[in-house]
Design an enzyme around this catalytic site. Structure first.
Site, short mmCIF file in Angstrom:
data_model
loop_
_atom_site.label_atom_id
_atom_site.label_comp_id
_atom_site.label_asym_id
_atom_site.label_seq_id
_atom_site.Cartn_x
_atom_site.Cartn_y
_atom_site.Cartn_z
CG ASP A 97 7.36 0.16 -15.41
OD1 ASP A 97 6.77 0.09 -16.51
OD2 ASP A 97 6.81 -0.08 -14.33
CG ASP A 136 -2.00 -1.04 1.14
OD1 ASP A 136 -2.28 -1.51 0.03
OD2 ASP A 136 -2.55 -1.41 2.20
#
Length: 445
Positions: free
Chosen positions: A312, A207
């Site tokens: 990425d 998270d």
């Protein structure tokens, strides 16, 4: 005491070793652990003009703060990853005394095995992962494999032999980083100084929370509980200690404990994909798009200068600040281009052909991804290759297929896209060149 022989340059980040209470109106008071940035040196080498995270400027004593250093990664040439017990024995067949390697445990997921040659045979020791530590004998505990190997290289300490000679893995190498390195280098944050808030997202590790630190809002990445994730998490943090640029999301520090937390600057307007999709053409003008394109190219030119490949680059990994500044984030896959290690899931639609085919990631493969990101930017967040099945994207691209320009996209931007999508990486422009092209065309909109 601070080394008064070294002159700290403006922009140098320091962390407070002690609390400092101002004795004059010109002094800058701060608490222990606070991050202070040097503004200027003075005639007295023991004092600097500096500012705190709220922008307040004043004089500070040099011996009350410590310059933040970058955290180094350690090579692990002896780590062979997922190989069997029999495979390890085959590799160690010369049976030289003290020859060793480390592998992932086949029978116990999350654990490792240390394989050592002694007395004409190979001994296998299970390395147990428990309570965020690694141990062989439940007596000595280590933060990572590098520390464990270093210990047994100094002393056999109950093993059949001291670790004398590592058997290097062929090809791509793995790395390790110590938690204590963050403490020594000034990047450790006391959890008591962090106020945790609600969950605002989900990352590769776990998270992402919002919170407050030293009077400012921050984003906090929380680690999932597993040892391989811990090392990847720490690698990302270590890379971020070496990077400082206005178009990269700033790393503020690491909370060491269970769980681990990476503390980052808070980007109030979220990621670029959501920003584009929620606002659309009526809000996002061409100058705003061009500013974003320039911001991202600027951040990537900085990484290019450092010979770091992001791996990425995509609109989902660009965050937007309250002031509408675009910043590159998520360096979890970033690597020195000379240390080309394996990665996990590869985003096919954003990745250059040579990286997909040969795992050949580089600054030039990032340039390819930047072209895809530009297409996302000018299509207001559409998914690339909208009419091409995922499994066919690479084949189509290698046969010469290229996406058309999004509606309303300036001609010079589409020209940049096409240049970034050259099959030959060497024919693609550098980020420095892209930045110059954008700057020269800003007045034409």
């Amino acid at each position: 005491m601070a080394n008064t022989q070294e002159i700290w340059l403006p922009g140098t980040e320091c962390v407070a070793k002690y609390e400092f209470r101002n004795s004059t109106a010109d002094d800058l008071a701060f608490g222990k652990g606070e991050i202070i940035t040097i503004v200027a040196s003075t005639k007295d080498p023991n004092w600097y003009k500096a500012k705190n995270s709220n922008g307040r400027v004043g004089m500070i004593p040099a011996n009350f703060v410590k310059k933040r250093e970058s955290v180094k990664l350690h090579m692990m040439p002896w780590f062979h990853g997922k190989i069997s017990r029999e495979g390890a024995e085959e590799l160690l067949k010369e049976l030289t005394e003290g020859l060793f390697l480390v592998r992932e445990s086949v029978n116990f997921k999350g654990d490792y095995a240390l394989c050592v040659c002694a007395g004409g045979k190979v001994e296998h020791y299970r390395i147990i992962y428990t309570d965020n530590k690694l141990t062989i004998d439940e007596d000595e505990h280590f933060d990572n494999l590098y520390q464990l190997v270093e210990h047994y290289e100094r002393d056999a300490d109950g093993l059949c032999s001291r670790l004398i000679k590592p058997l290097p893995k062929e090809g791509k190498q793995d790395f390790s980083v110590d938690k204590e390195s963050f403490v020594k280098s000034g990047w450790s944050i006391d959890k008591r100084n962090i106020n945790m808030g609600s969950t605002i997202g989900h990352g590769n590790f776990g998270d992402v929370l919002e919170g407050h630190y030293q009077g400012r809002k921050v984003a906090i990445k929380q680690l999932k509980d597993n040892t391989s994730a811990a090392q990847t998490f720490l690698k990302e943090a270590s890379i971020m200690t070496t990077l400082r640029h206005k178009n990269l999301v700033s790393f503020l520090g690491l909370v060491i404990g269970d769980p681990l937390y990476i503390v980052l600057e808070y980007m109030s307007k979220g990621n670029l994909v959501d920003y584009l999709r929620s606002r659309g053409r009526s809000v996002i003008t061409k100058p705003i798009q061009l500013n974003f394109a320039s911001d991202i190219a600027s951040g990537m030119a900085y990484l290019e200068e450092k010979n770091l490949a992001h791996r990425d680059l995509a609109a989902r990994n660009i965050l937007i600040s309250e002031e509408d500044v675009a910043k590159v984030s998520d360096f979890g896959l970033a690597r020195d281009v000379n240390l080309n290690t394996e990665v996990g899931k590869i985003p096919i639609k954003w990745t250059a052909p040579e990286a997909l085919r040969k795992n050949n990631f580089s600054v030039k493969s990032d340039v390819w991804s930047y072209g895809i990101l530009l297409w996302e930017l000018y299509s207001y967040g559409r998914v690339p290759y909208p009419r091409v099945p995922l499994a066919e994207v690479l084949t189509h691209v290698e046969k010469g297929y290229r996406m058309e320009a999004p509606e309303g996209c300036p001609e010079f931007i589409y020209r940049i896209m096409r240049e970034t999508w050259e099959l030959n990486p060497q024919k693609r422009p550098s980020f420095k060149t892209i930045l110059k092209i954008i700057a020269s065309c800003k007045g034409s909109l």
